[in-house]
Design a protein around this motif. Structure first.
Motif, PDB file in Angstrom:
ATOM      1  N   SER A  81       0.872  -1.068   0.208  1.00 33.96           N
ATOM      2  CA  SER A  81      -0.010   0.176   0.017  1.00 33.96           C
ATOM      3  C   SER A  81       0.700   1.446  -0.063  1.00 33.96           C
ATOM      4  CB  SER A  81      -0.783   0.033   1.254  1.00 33.96           C
ATOM      5  OG  SER A  81      -1.541   1.360   1.371  1.00 33.96           O
ATOM      6  N   TYR A  82       0.721   2.255  -0.913  1.00 38.20           N
ATOM      7  CA  TYR A  82       1.424   3.329  -1.236  1.00 38.20           C
ATOM      8  C   TYR A  82       1.074   4.481   0.037  1.00 38.20           C
ATOM      9  CZ  TYR A  82       3.331   2.065  -5.711  1.00 38.20           C
ATOM     10  OH  TYR A  82       4.040   1.269  -6.676  1.00 38.20           O
ATOM     11  N   GLU A  83      -0.232   4.260   0.240  1.00 40.97           N
ATOM     12  CA  GLU A  83      -0.581   5.229   1.408  1.00 40.97           C
ATOM     13  C   GLU A  83      -0.189   4.898   2.660  1.00 40.97           C
ATOM     14  OE1 GLU A  83      -5.052   4.979   1.540  1.00 40.97           O
ATOM     15  OE2 GLU A  83      -5.242   5.993  -0.472  1.00 40.97           O
ATOM     16  N   LYS A  84      -0.069   3.444   2.919  1.00 43.82           N
ATOM     17  CA  LYS A  84       0.353   3.112   4.402  1.00 43.82           C
ATOM     18  C   LYS A  84       2.026   3.407   4.179  1.00 43.82           C
ATOM     19  CE  LYS A  84       0.580   1.074   8.302  1.00 43.82           C
ATOM     20  NZ  LYS A  84      -0.028   1.600   9.300  1.00 43.82           N
ATOM     21  N   LEU A  85       2.861   3.177   3.186  1.00 43.06           N
ATOM     22  CA  LEU A  85       4.171   3.572   3.077  1.00 43.06           C
ATOM     23  C   LEU A  85       4.361   4.848   3.287  1.00 43.06           C
ATOM     24  CD1 LEU A  85       6.888   2.212   2.440  1.00 43.06           C
ATOM     25  CD2 LEU A  85       6.254   3.105  -0.272  1.00 43.06           C
ATOM     26  N   GLU A  86       3.599   5.943   2.794  1.00 40.95           N
ATOM     27  CA  GLU A  86       3.758   7.252   3.093  1.00 40.95           C
ATOM     28  C   GLU A  86       3.300   7.571   4.325  1.00 40.95           C
ATOM     29  OE1 GLU A  86       4.955   9.709   1.263  1.00 40.95           O
ATOM     30  OE2 GLU A  86       5.581   8.212  -0.104  1.00 40.95           O
ATOM     31  N   GLU A  87       2.302   7.140   5.162  1.00 45.40           N
ATOM     32  CA  GLU A  87       2.058   7.333   6.439  1.00 45.40           C
ATOM     33  C   GLU A  87       3.033   6.943   7.352  1.00 45.40           C
ATOM     34  OE1 GLU A  87      -0.917   5.375   9.555  1.00 45.40           O
ATOM     35  OE2 GLU A  87      -1.514   5.092   7.594  1.00 45.40           O
ATOM     36  N   VAL A  88       3.795   5.771   7.213  1.00 44.23           N
ATOM     37  CA  VAL A  88       4.784   5.275   7.918  1.00 44.23           C
ATOM     38  C   VAL A  88       6.079   6.432   7.664  1.00 44.23           C
ATOM     39  CG1 VAL A  88       6.553   3.416   8.484  1.00 44.23           C
ATOM     40  CG2 VAL A  88       4.223   3.056   8.237  1.00 44.23           C
ATOM     41  N   LYS A  89       6.242   6.602   6.619  1.00 43.12           N
ATOM     42  CA  LYS A  89       7.445   7.406   6.458  1.00 43.12           C
ATOM     43  C   LYS A  89       7.255   9.026   6.751  1.00 43.12           C
ATOM     44  CE  LYS A  89       9.825   9.417   2.344  1.00 43.12           C
ATOM     45  NZ  LYS A  89       9.781   9.610   0.776  1.00 43.12           N
ATOM     46  N   ARG A  90       6.079   9.405   7.006  1.00 42.99           N
ATOM     47  CA  ARG A  90       5.714  10.600   7.704  1.00 42.99           C
ATOM     48  C   ARG A  90       5.788  10.942   8.926  1.00 42.99           C
ATOM     49  NH1 ARG A  90       1.269  10.800   3.759  1.00 42.99           N
ATOM     50  NH2 ARG A  90      -0.029  10.167   5.765  1.00 42.99           N
ATOM     51  N   SER A  91       5.692   9.557   9.586  1.00 42.34           N
ATOM     52  CA  SER A  91       5.892   9.496  11.049  1.00 42.34           C
ATOM     53  C   SER A  91       7.311   9.271  11.154  1.00 42.34           C
ATOM     54  CB  SER A  91       4.949   8.012  11.584  1.00 42.34           C
ATOM     55  OG  SER A  91       5.053   7.882  12.655  1.00 42.34           O
ATOM     56  N   ILE A  92       7.797   8.751  10.507  1.00 44.65           N
ATOM     57  CA  ILE A  92       9.652   8.554  10.914  1.00 44.65           C
ATOM     58  C   ILE A  92      10.207   9.988  10.816  1.00 44.65           C
ATOM     59  CG2 ILE A  92      11.585   7.823   9.833  1.00 44.65           C
ATOM     60  CD1 ILE A  92      10.146   5.242   9.067  1.00 44.65           C
ATOM     61  N   ILE A  93       9.658  10.716   9.663  1.00 45.07           N
ATOM     62  CA  ILE A  93      10.227  12.146   9.564  1.00 45.07           C
ATOM     63  C   ILE A  93       9.771  13.044  10.544  1.00 45.07           C
ATOM     64  CG2 ILE A  93      10.078  14.037   8.001  1.00 45.07           C
ATOM     65  CD1 ILE A  93      10.225  12.348   5.534  1.00 45.07           C
ATOM     66  N   ASN A  94       8.664  12.932  11.066  1.00 46.18           N
ATOM     67  CA  ASN A  94       8.151  13.626  12.298  1.00 46.18           C
ATOM     68  C   ASN A  94       8.897  13.329  13.415  1.00 46.18           C
ATOM     69  OD1 ASN A  94       5.912  15.376  13.629  1.00 46.18           O
ATOM     70  ND2 ASN A  94       5.717  13.567  14.773  1.00 46.18           N
ATOM     71  N   GLU A  95       9.275  12.026  13.579  1.00 46.57           N
ATOM     72  CA  GLU A  95      10.292  11.651  14.781  1.00 46.57           C
ATOM     73  C   GLU A  95      11.563  12.353  14.594  1.00 46.57           C
ATOM     74  OE1 GLU A  95      12.036   7.449  16.429  1.00 46.57           O
ATOM     75  OE2 GLU A  95      10.179   7.484  15.196  1.00 46.57           O
ATOM     76  N   ILE A  96      12.149  11.928  13.452  1.00 49.77           N
ATOM     77  CA  ILE A  96      13.425  12.261  13.240  1.00 49.77           C
ATOM     78  C   ILE A  96      13.935  13.780  13.333  1.00 49.77           C
ATOM     79  CG2 ILE A  96      14.189  10.033  12.445  1.00 49.77           C
ATOM     80  CD1 ILE A  96      14.406  11.458   9.665  1.00 49.77           C
ATOM     81  N   SER A  97      12.785  14.759  12.989  1.00 45.31           N
ATOM     82  CA  SER A  97      12.901  16.109  12.665  1.00 45.31           C
ATOM     83  C   SER A  97      12.598  16.907  13.916  1.00 45.31           C
ATOM     84  CB  SER A  97      12.081  16.431  11.643  1.00 45.31           C
ATOM     85  OG  SER A  97      10.702  16.212  11.804  1.00 45.31           O
ATOM     86  N   ASN A  98      11.919  16.137  14.921  1.00 42.03           N
ATOM     87  CA  ASN A  98      11.386  16.941  16.241  1.00 42.03           C
ATOM     88  C   ASN A  98      12.659  17.164  17.062  1.00 42.03           C
ATOM     89  OD1 ASN A  98       9.934  18.193  18.097  1.00 42.03           O
ATOM     90  ND2 ASN A  98       8.997  16.312  19.028  1.00 42.03           N
TER      91      ASN A  98
END
Length: 204
Positions: A81-98
């Motif tokens: 699922s591309y949607e799930k992939l993007e969801e997890v990616k956004r979550s990771i970016i939020n984690e590493i950028s905060n």
């Protein structure tokens, strides 16, 4: 009386110097220090990775980090699922950028790379191991960097919340040029004996 003073005060005054010498010896055993300047490519994966953190280029951080790539690949294989992939990616970016000031603290088991490679940090390569007996079979090379924090107010803290002036870290790279996780926290290996603190007041 003069002999007495010389016998007892001289060793006491030399203790800080002895401590610095011992610390330097430990550092030399840990880090294969290069003699003088050495040619290091500006497009090396570790440089790209560090600059990505300093420039808040989170897409590039994701691209260069092995554990993130492996996690995203697993998500895709399990969901397709591309949607799930993007969801997890956004979550990771939020984690590493905060960057939360409450977690800007180096512990014995490491620190997140976002607190090491900040915009104001001066980062320089000091050693490069390309052929060594690495404990992790994934690792093909290791690069050592000195990090200097130019302002105490923006510096990484130690466990006692004192600002760090400089330290040495290492980043490991696999054969594909991706950064391999080295610490329990974060991807960088911290050389604890290299840490120097800012003297923020007399007596520190």
């Amino acid at each position: 009386m003069g002999i007495f003073v010389k016998m007892f005060l001289t060793p006491i005054r030399s203790i800080p110097e002895q401590m610095r010498f011992a610390s330097q010896k430990k550092l030399e055993k840990t880090v294969p220090m290069s003699k003088g300047n050495f040619d290091f490519p500006n497009d090396h994966p570790t440089i790209i990775y560090i600059k990505a953190y300093q420039n808040d280029d989170w897409e590039k951080v994701v691209e260069q980090t092995l554990w993130i790539r492996e996690r995203l690949r697993t998500v895709w294989e399990e969901t397709k699922s591309y949607e799930k992939l993007e969801e997890v990616k956004r979550s990771i970016i939020n984690e590493i950028s905060n960057r939360d000031v409450n977690f800007n603290c180096l512990k014995k088991n490491g620190v997140e790379d976002k607190y090491l490679f900040t915009k104001d940090a001066k980062v320089l390569p000091i050693a490069w191991e390309k052929e060594a007996d690495f404990h992790d079979p994934r690792v093909k090379e290791k690069v050592w960097f000195s990090i200097e924090y130019l302002k105490p107010s923006l510096a990484l803290r130690n466990e006692k919340q004192f600002p760090i002036k400089s330290l040495v870290v290492a980043l490991c790279v696999n054969s594909d040029g991706y950064i391999v996780k080295s610490s329990i926290i974060g991807n960088a290996e911290i050389v604890l004996d290299s840490i120097k603190l800012w003297e923020i007041s007399k007596g520190d």
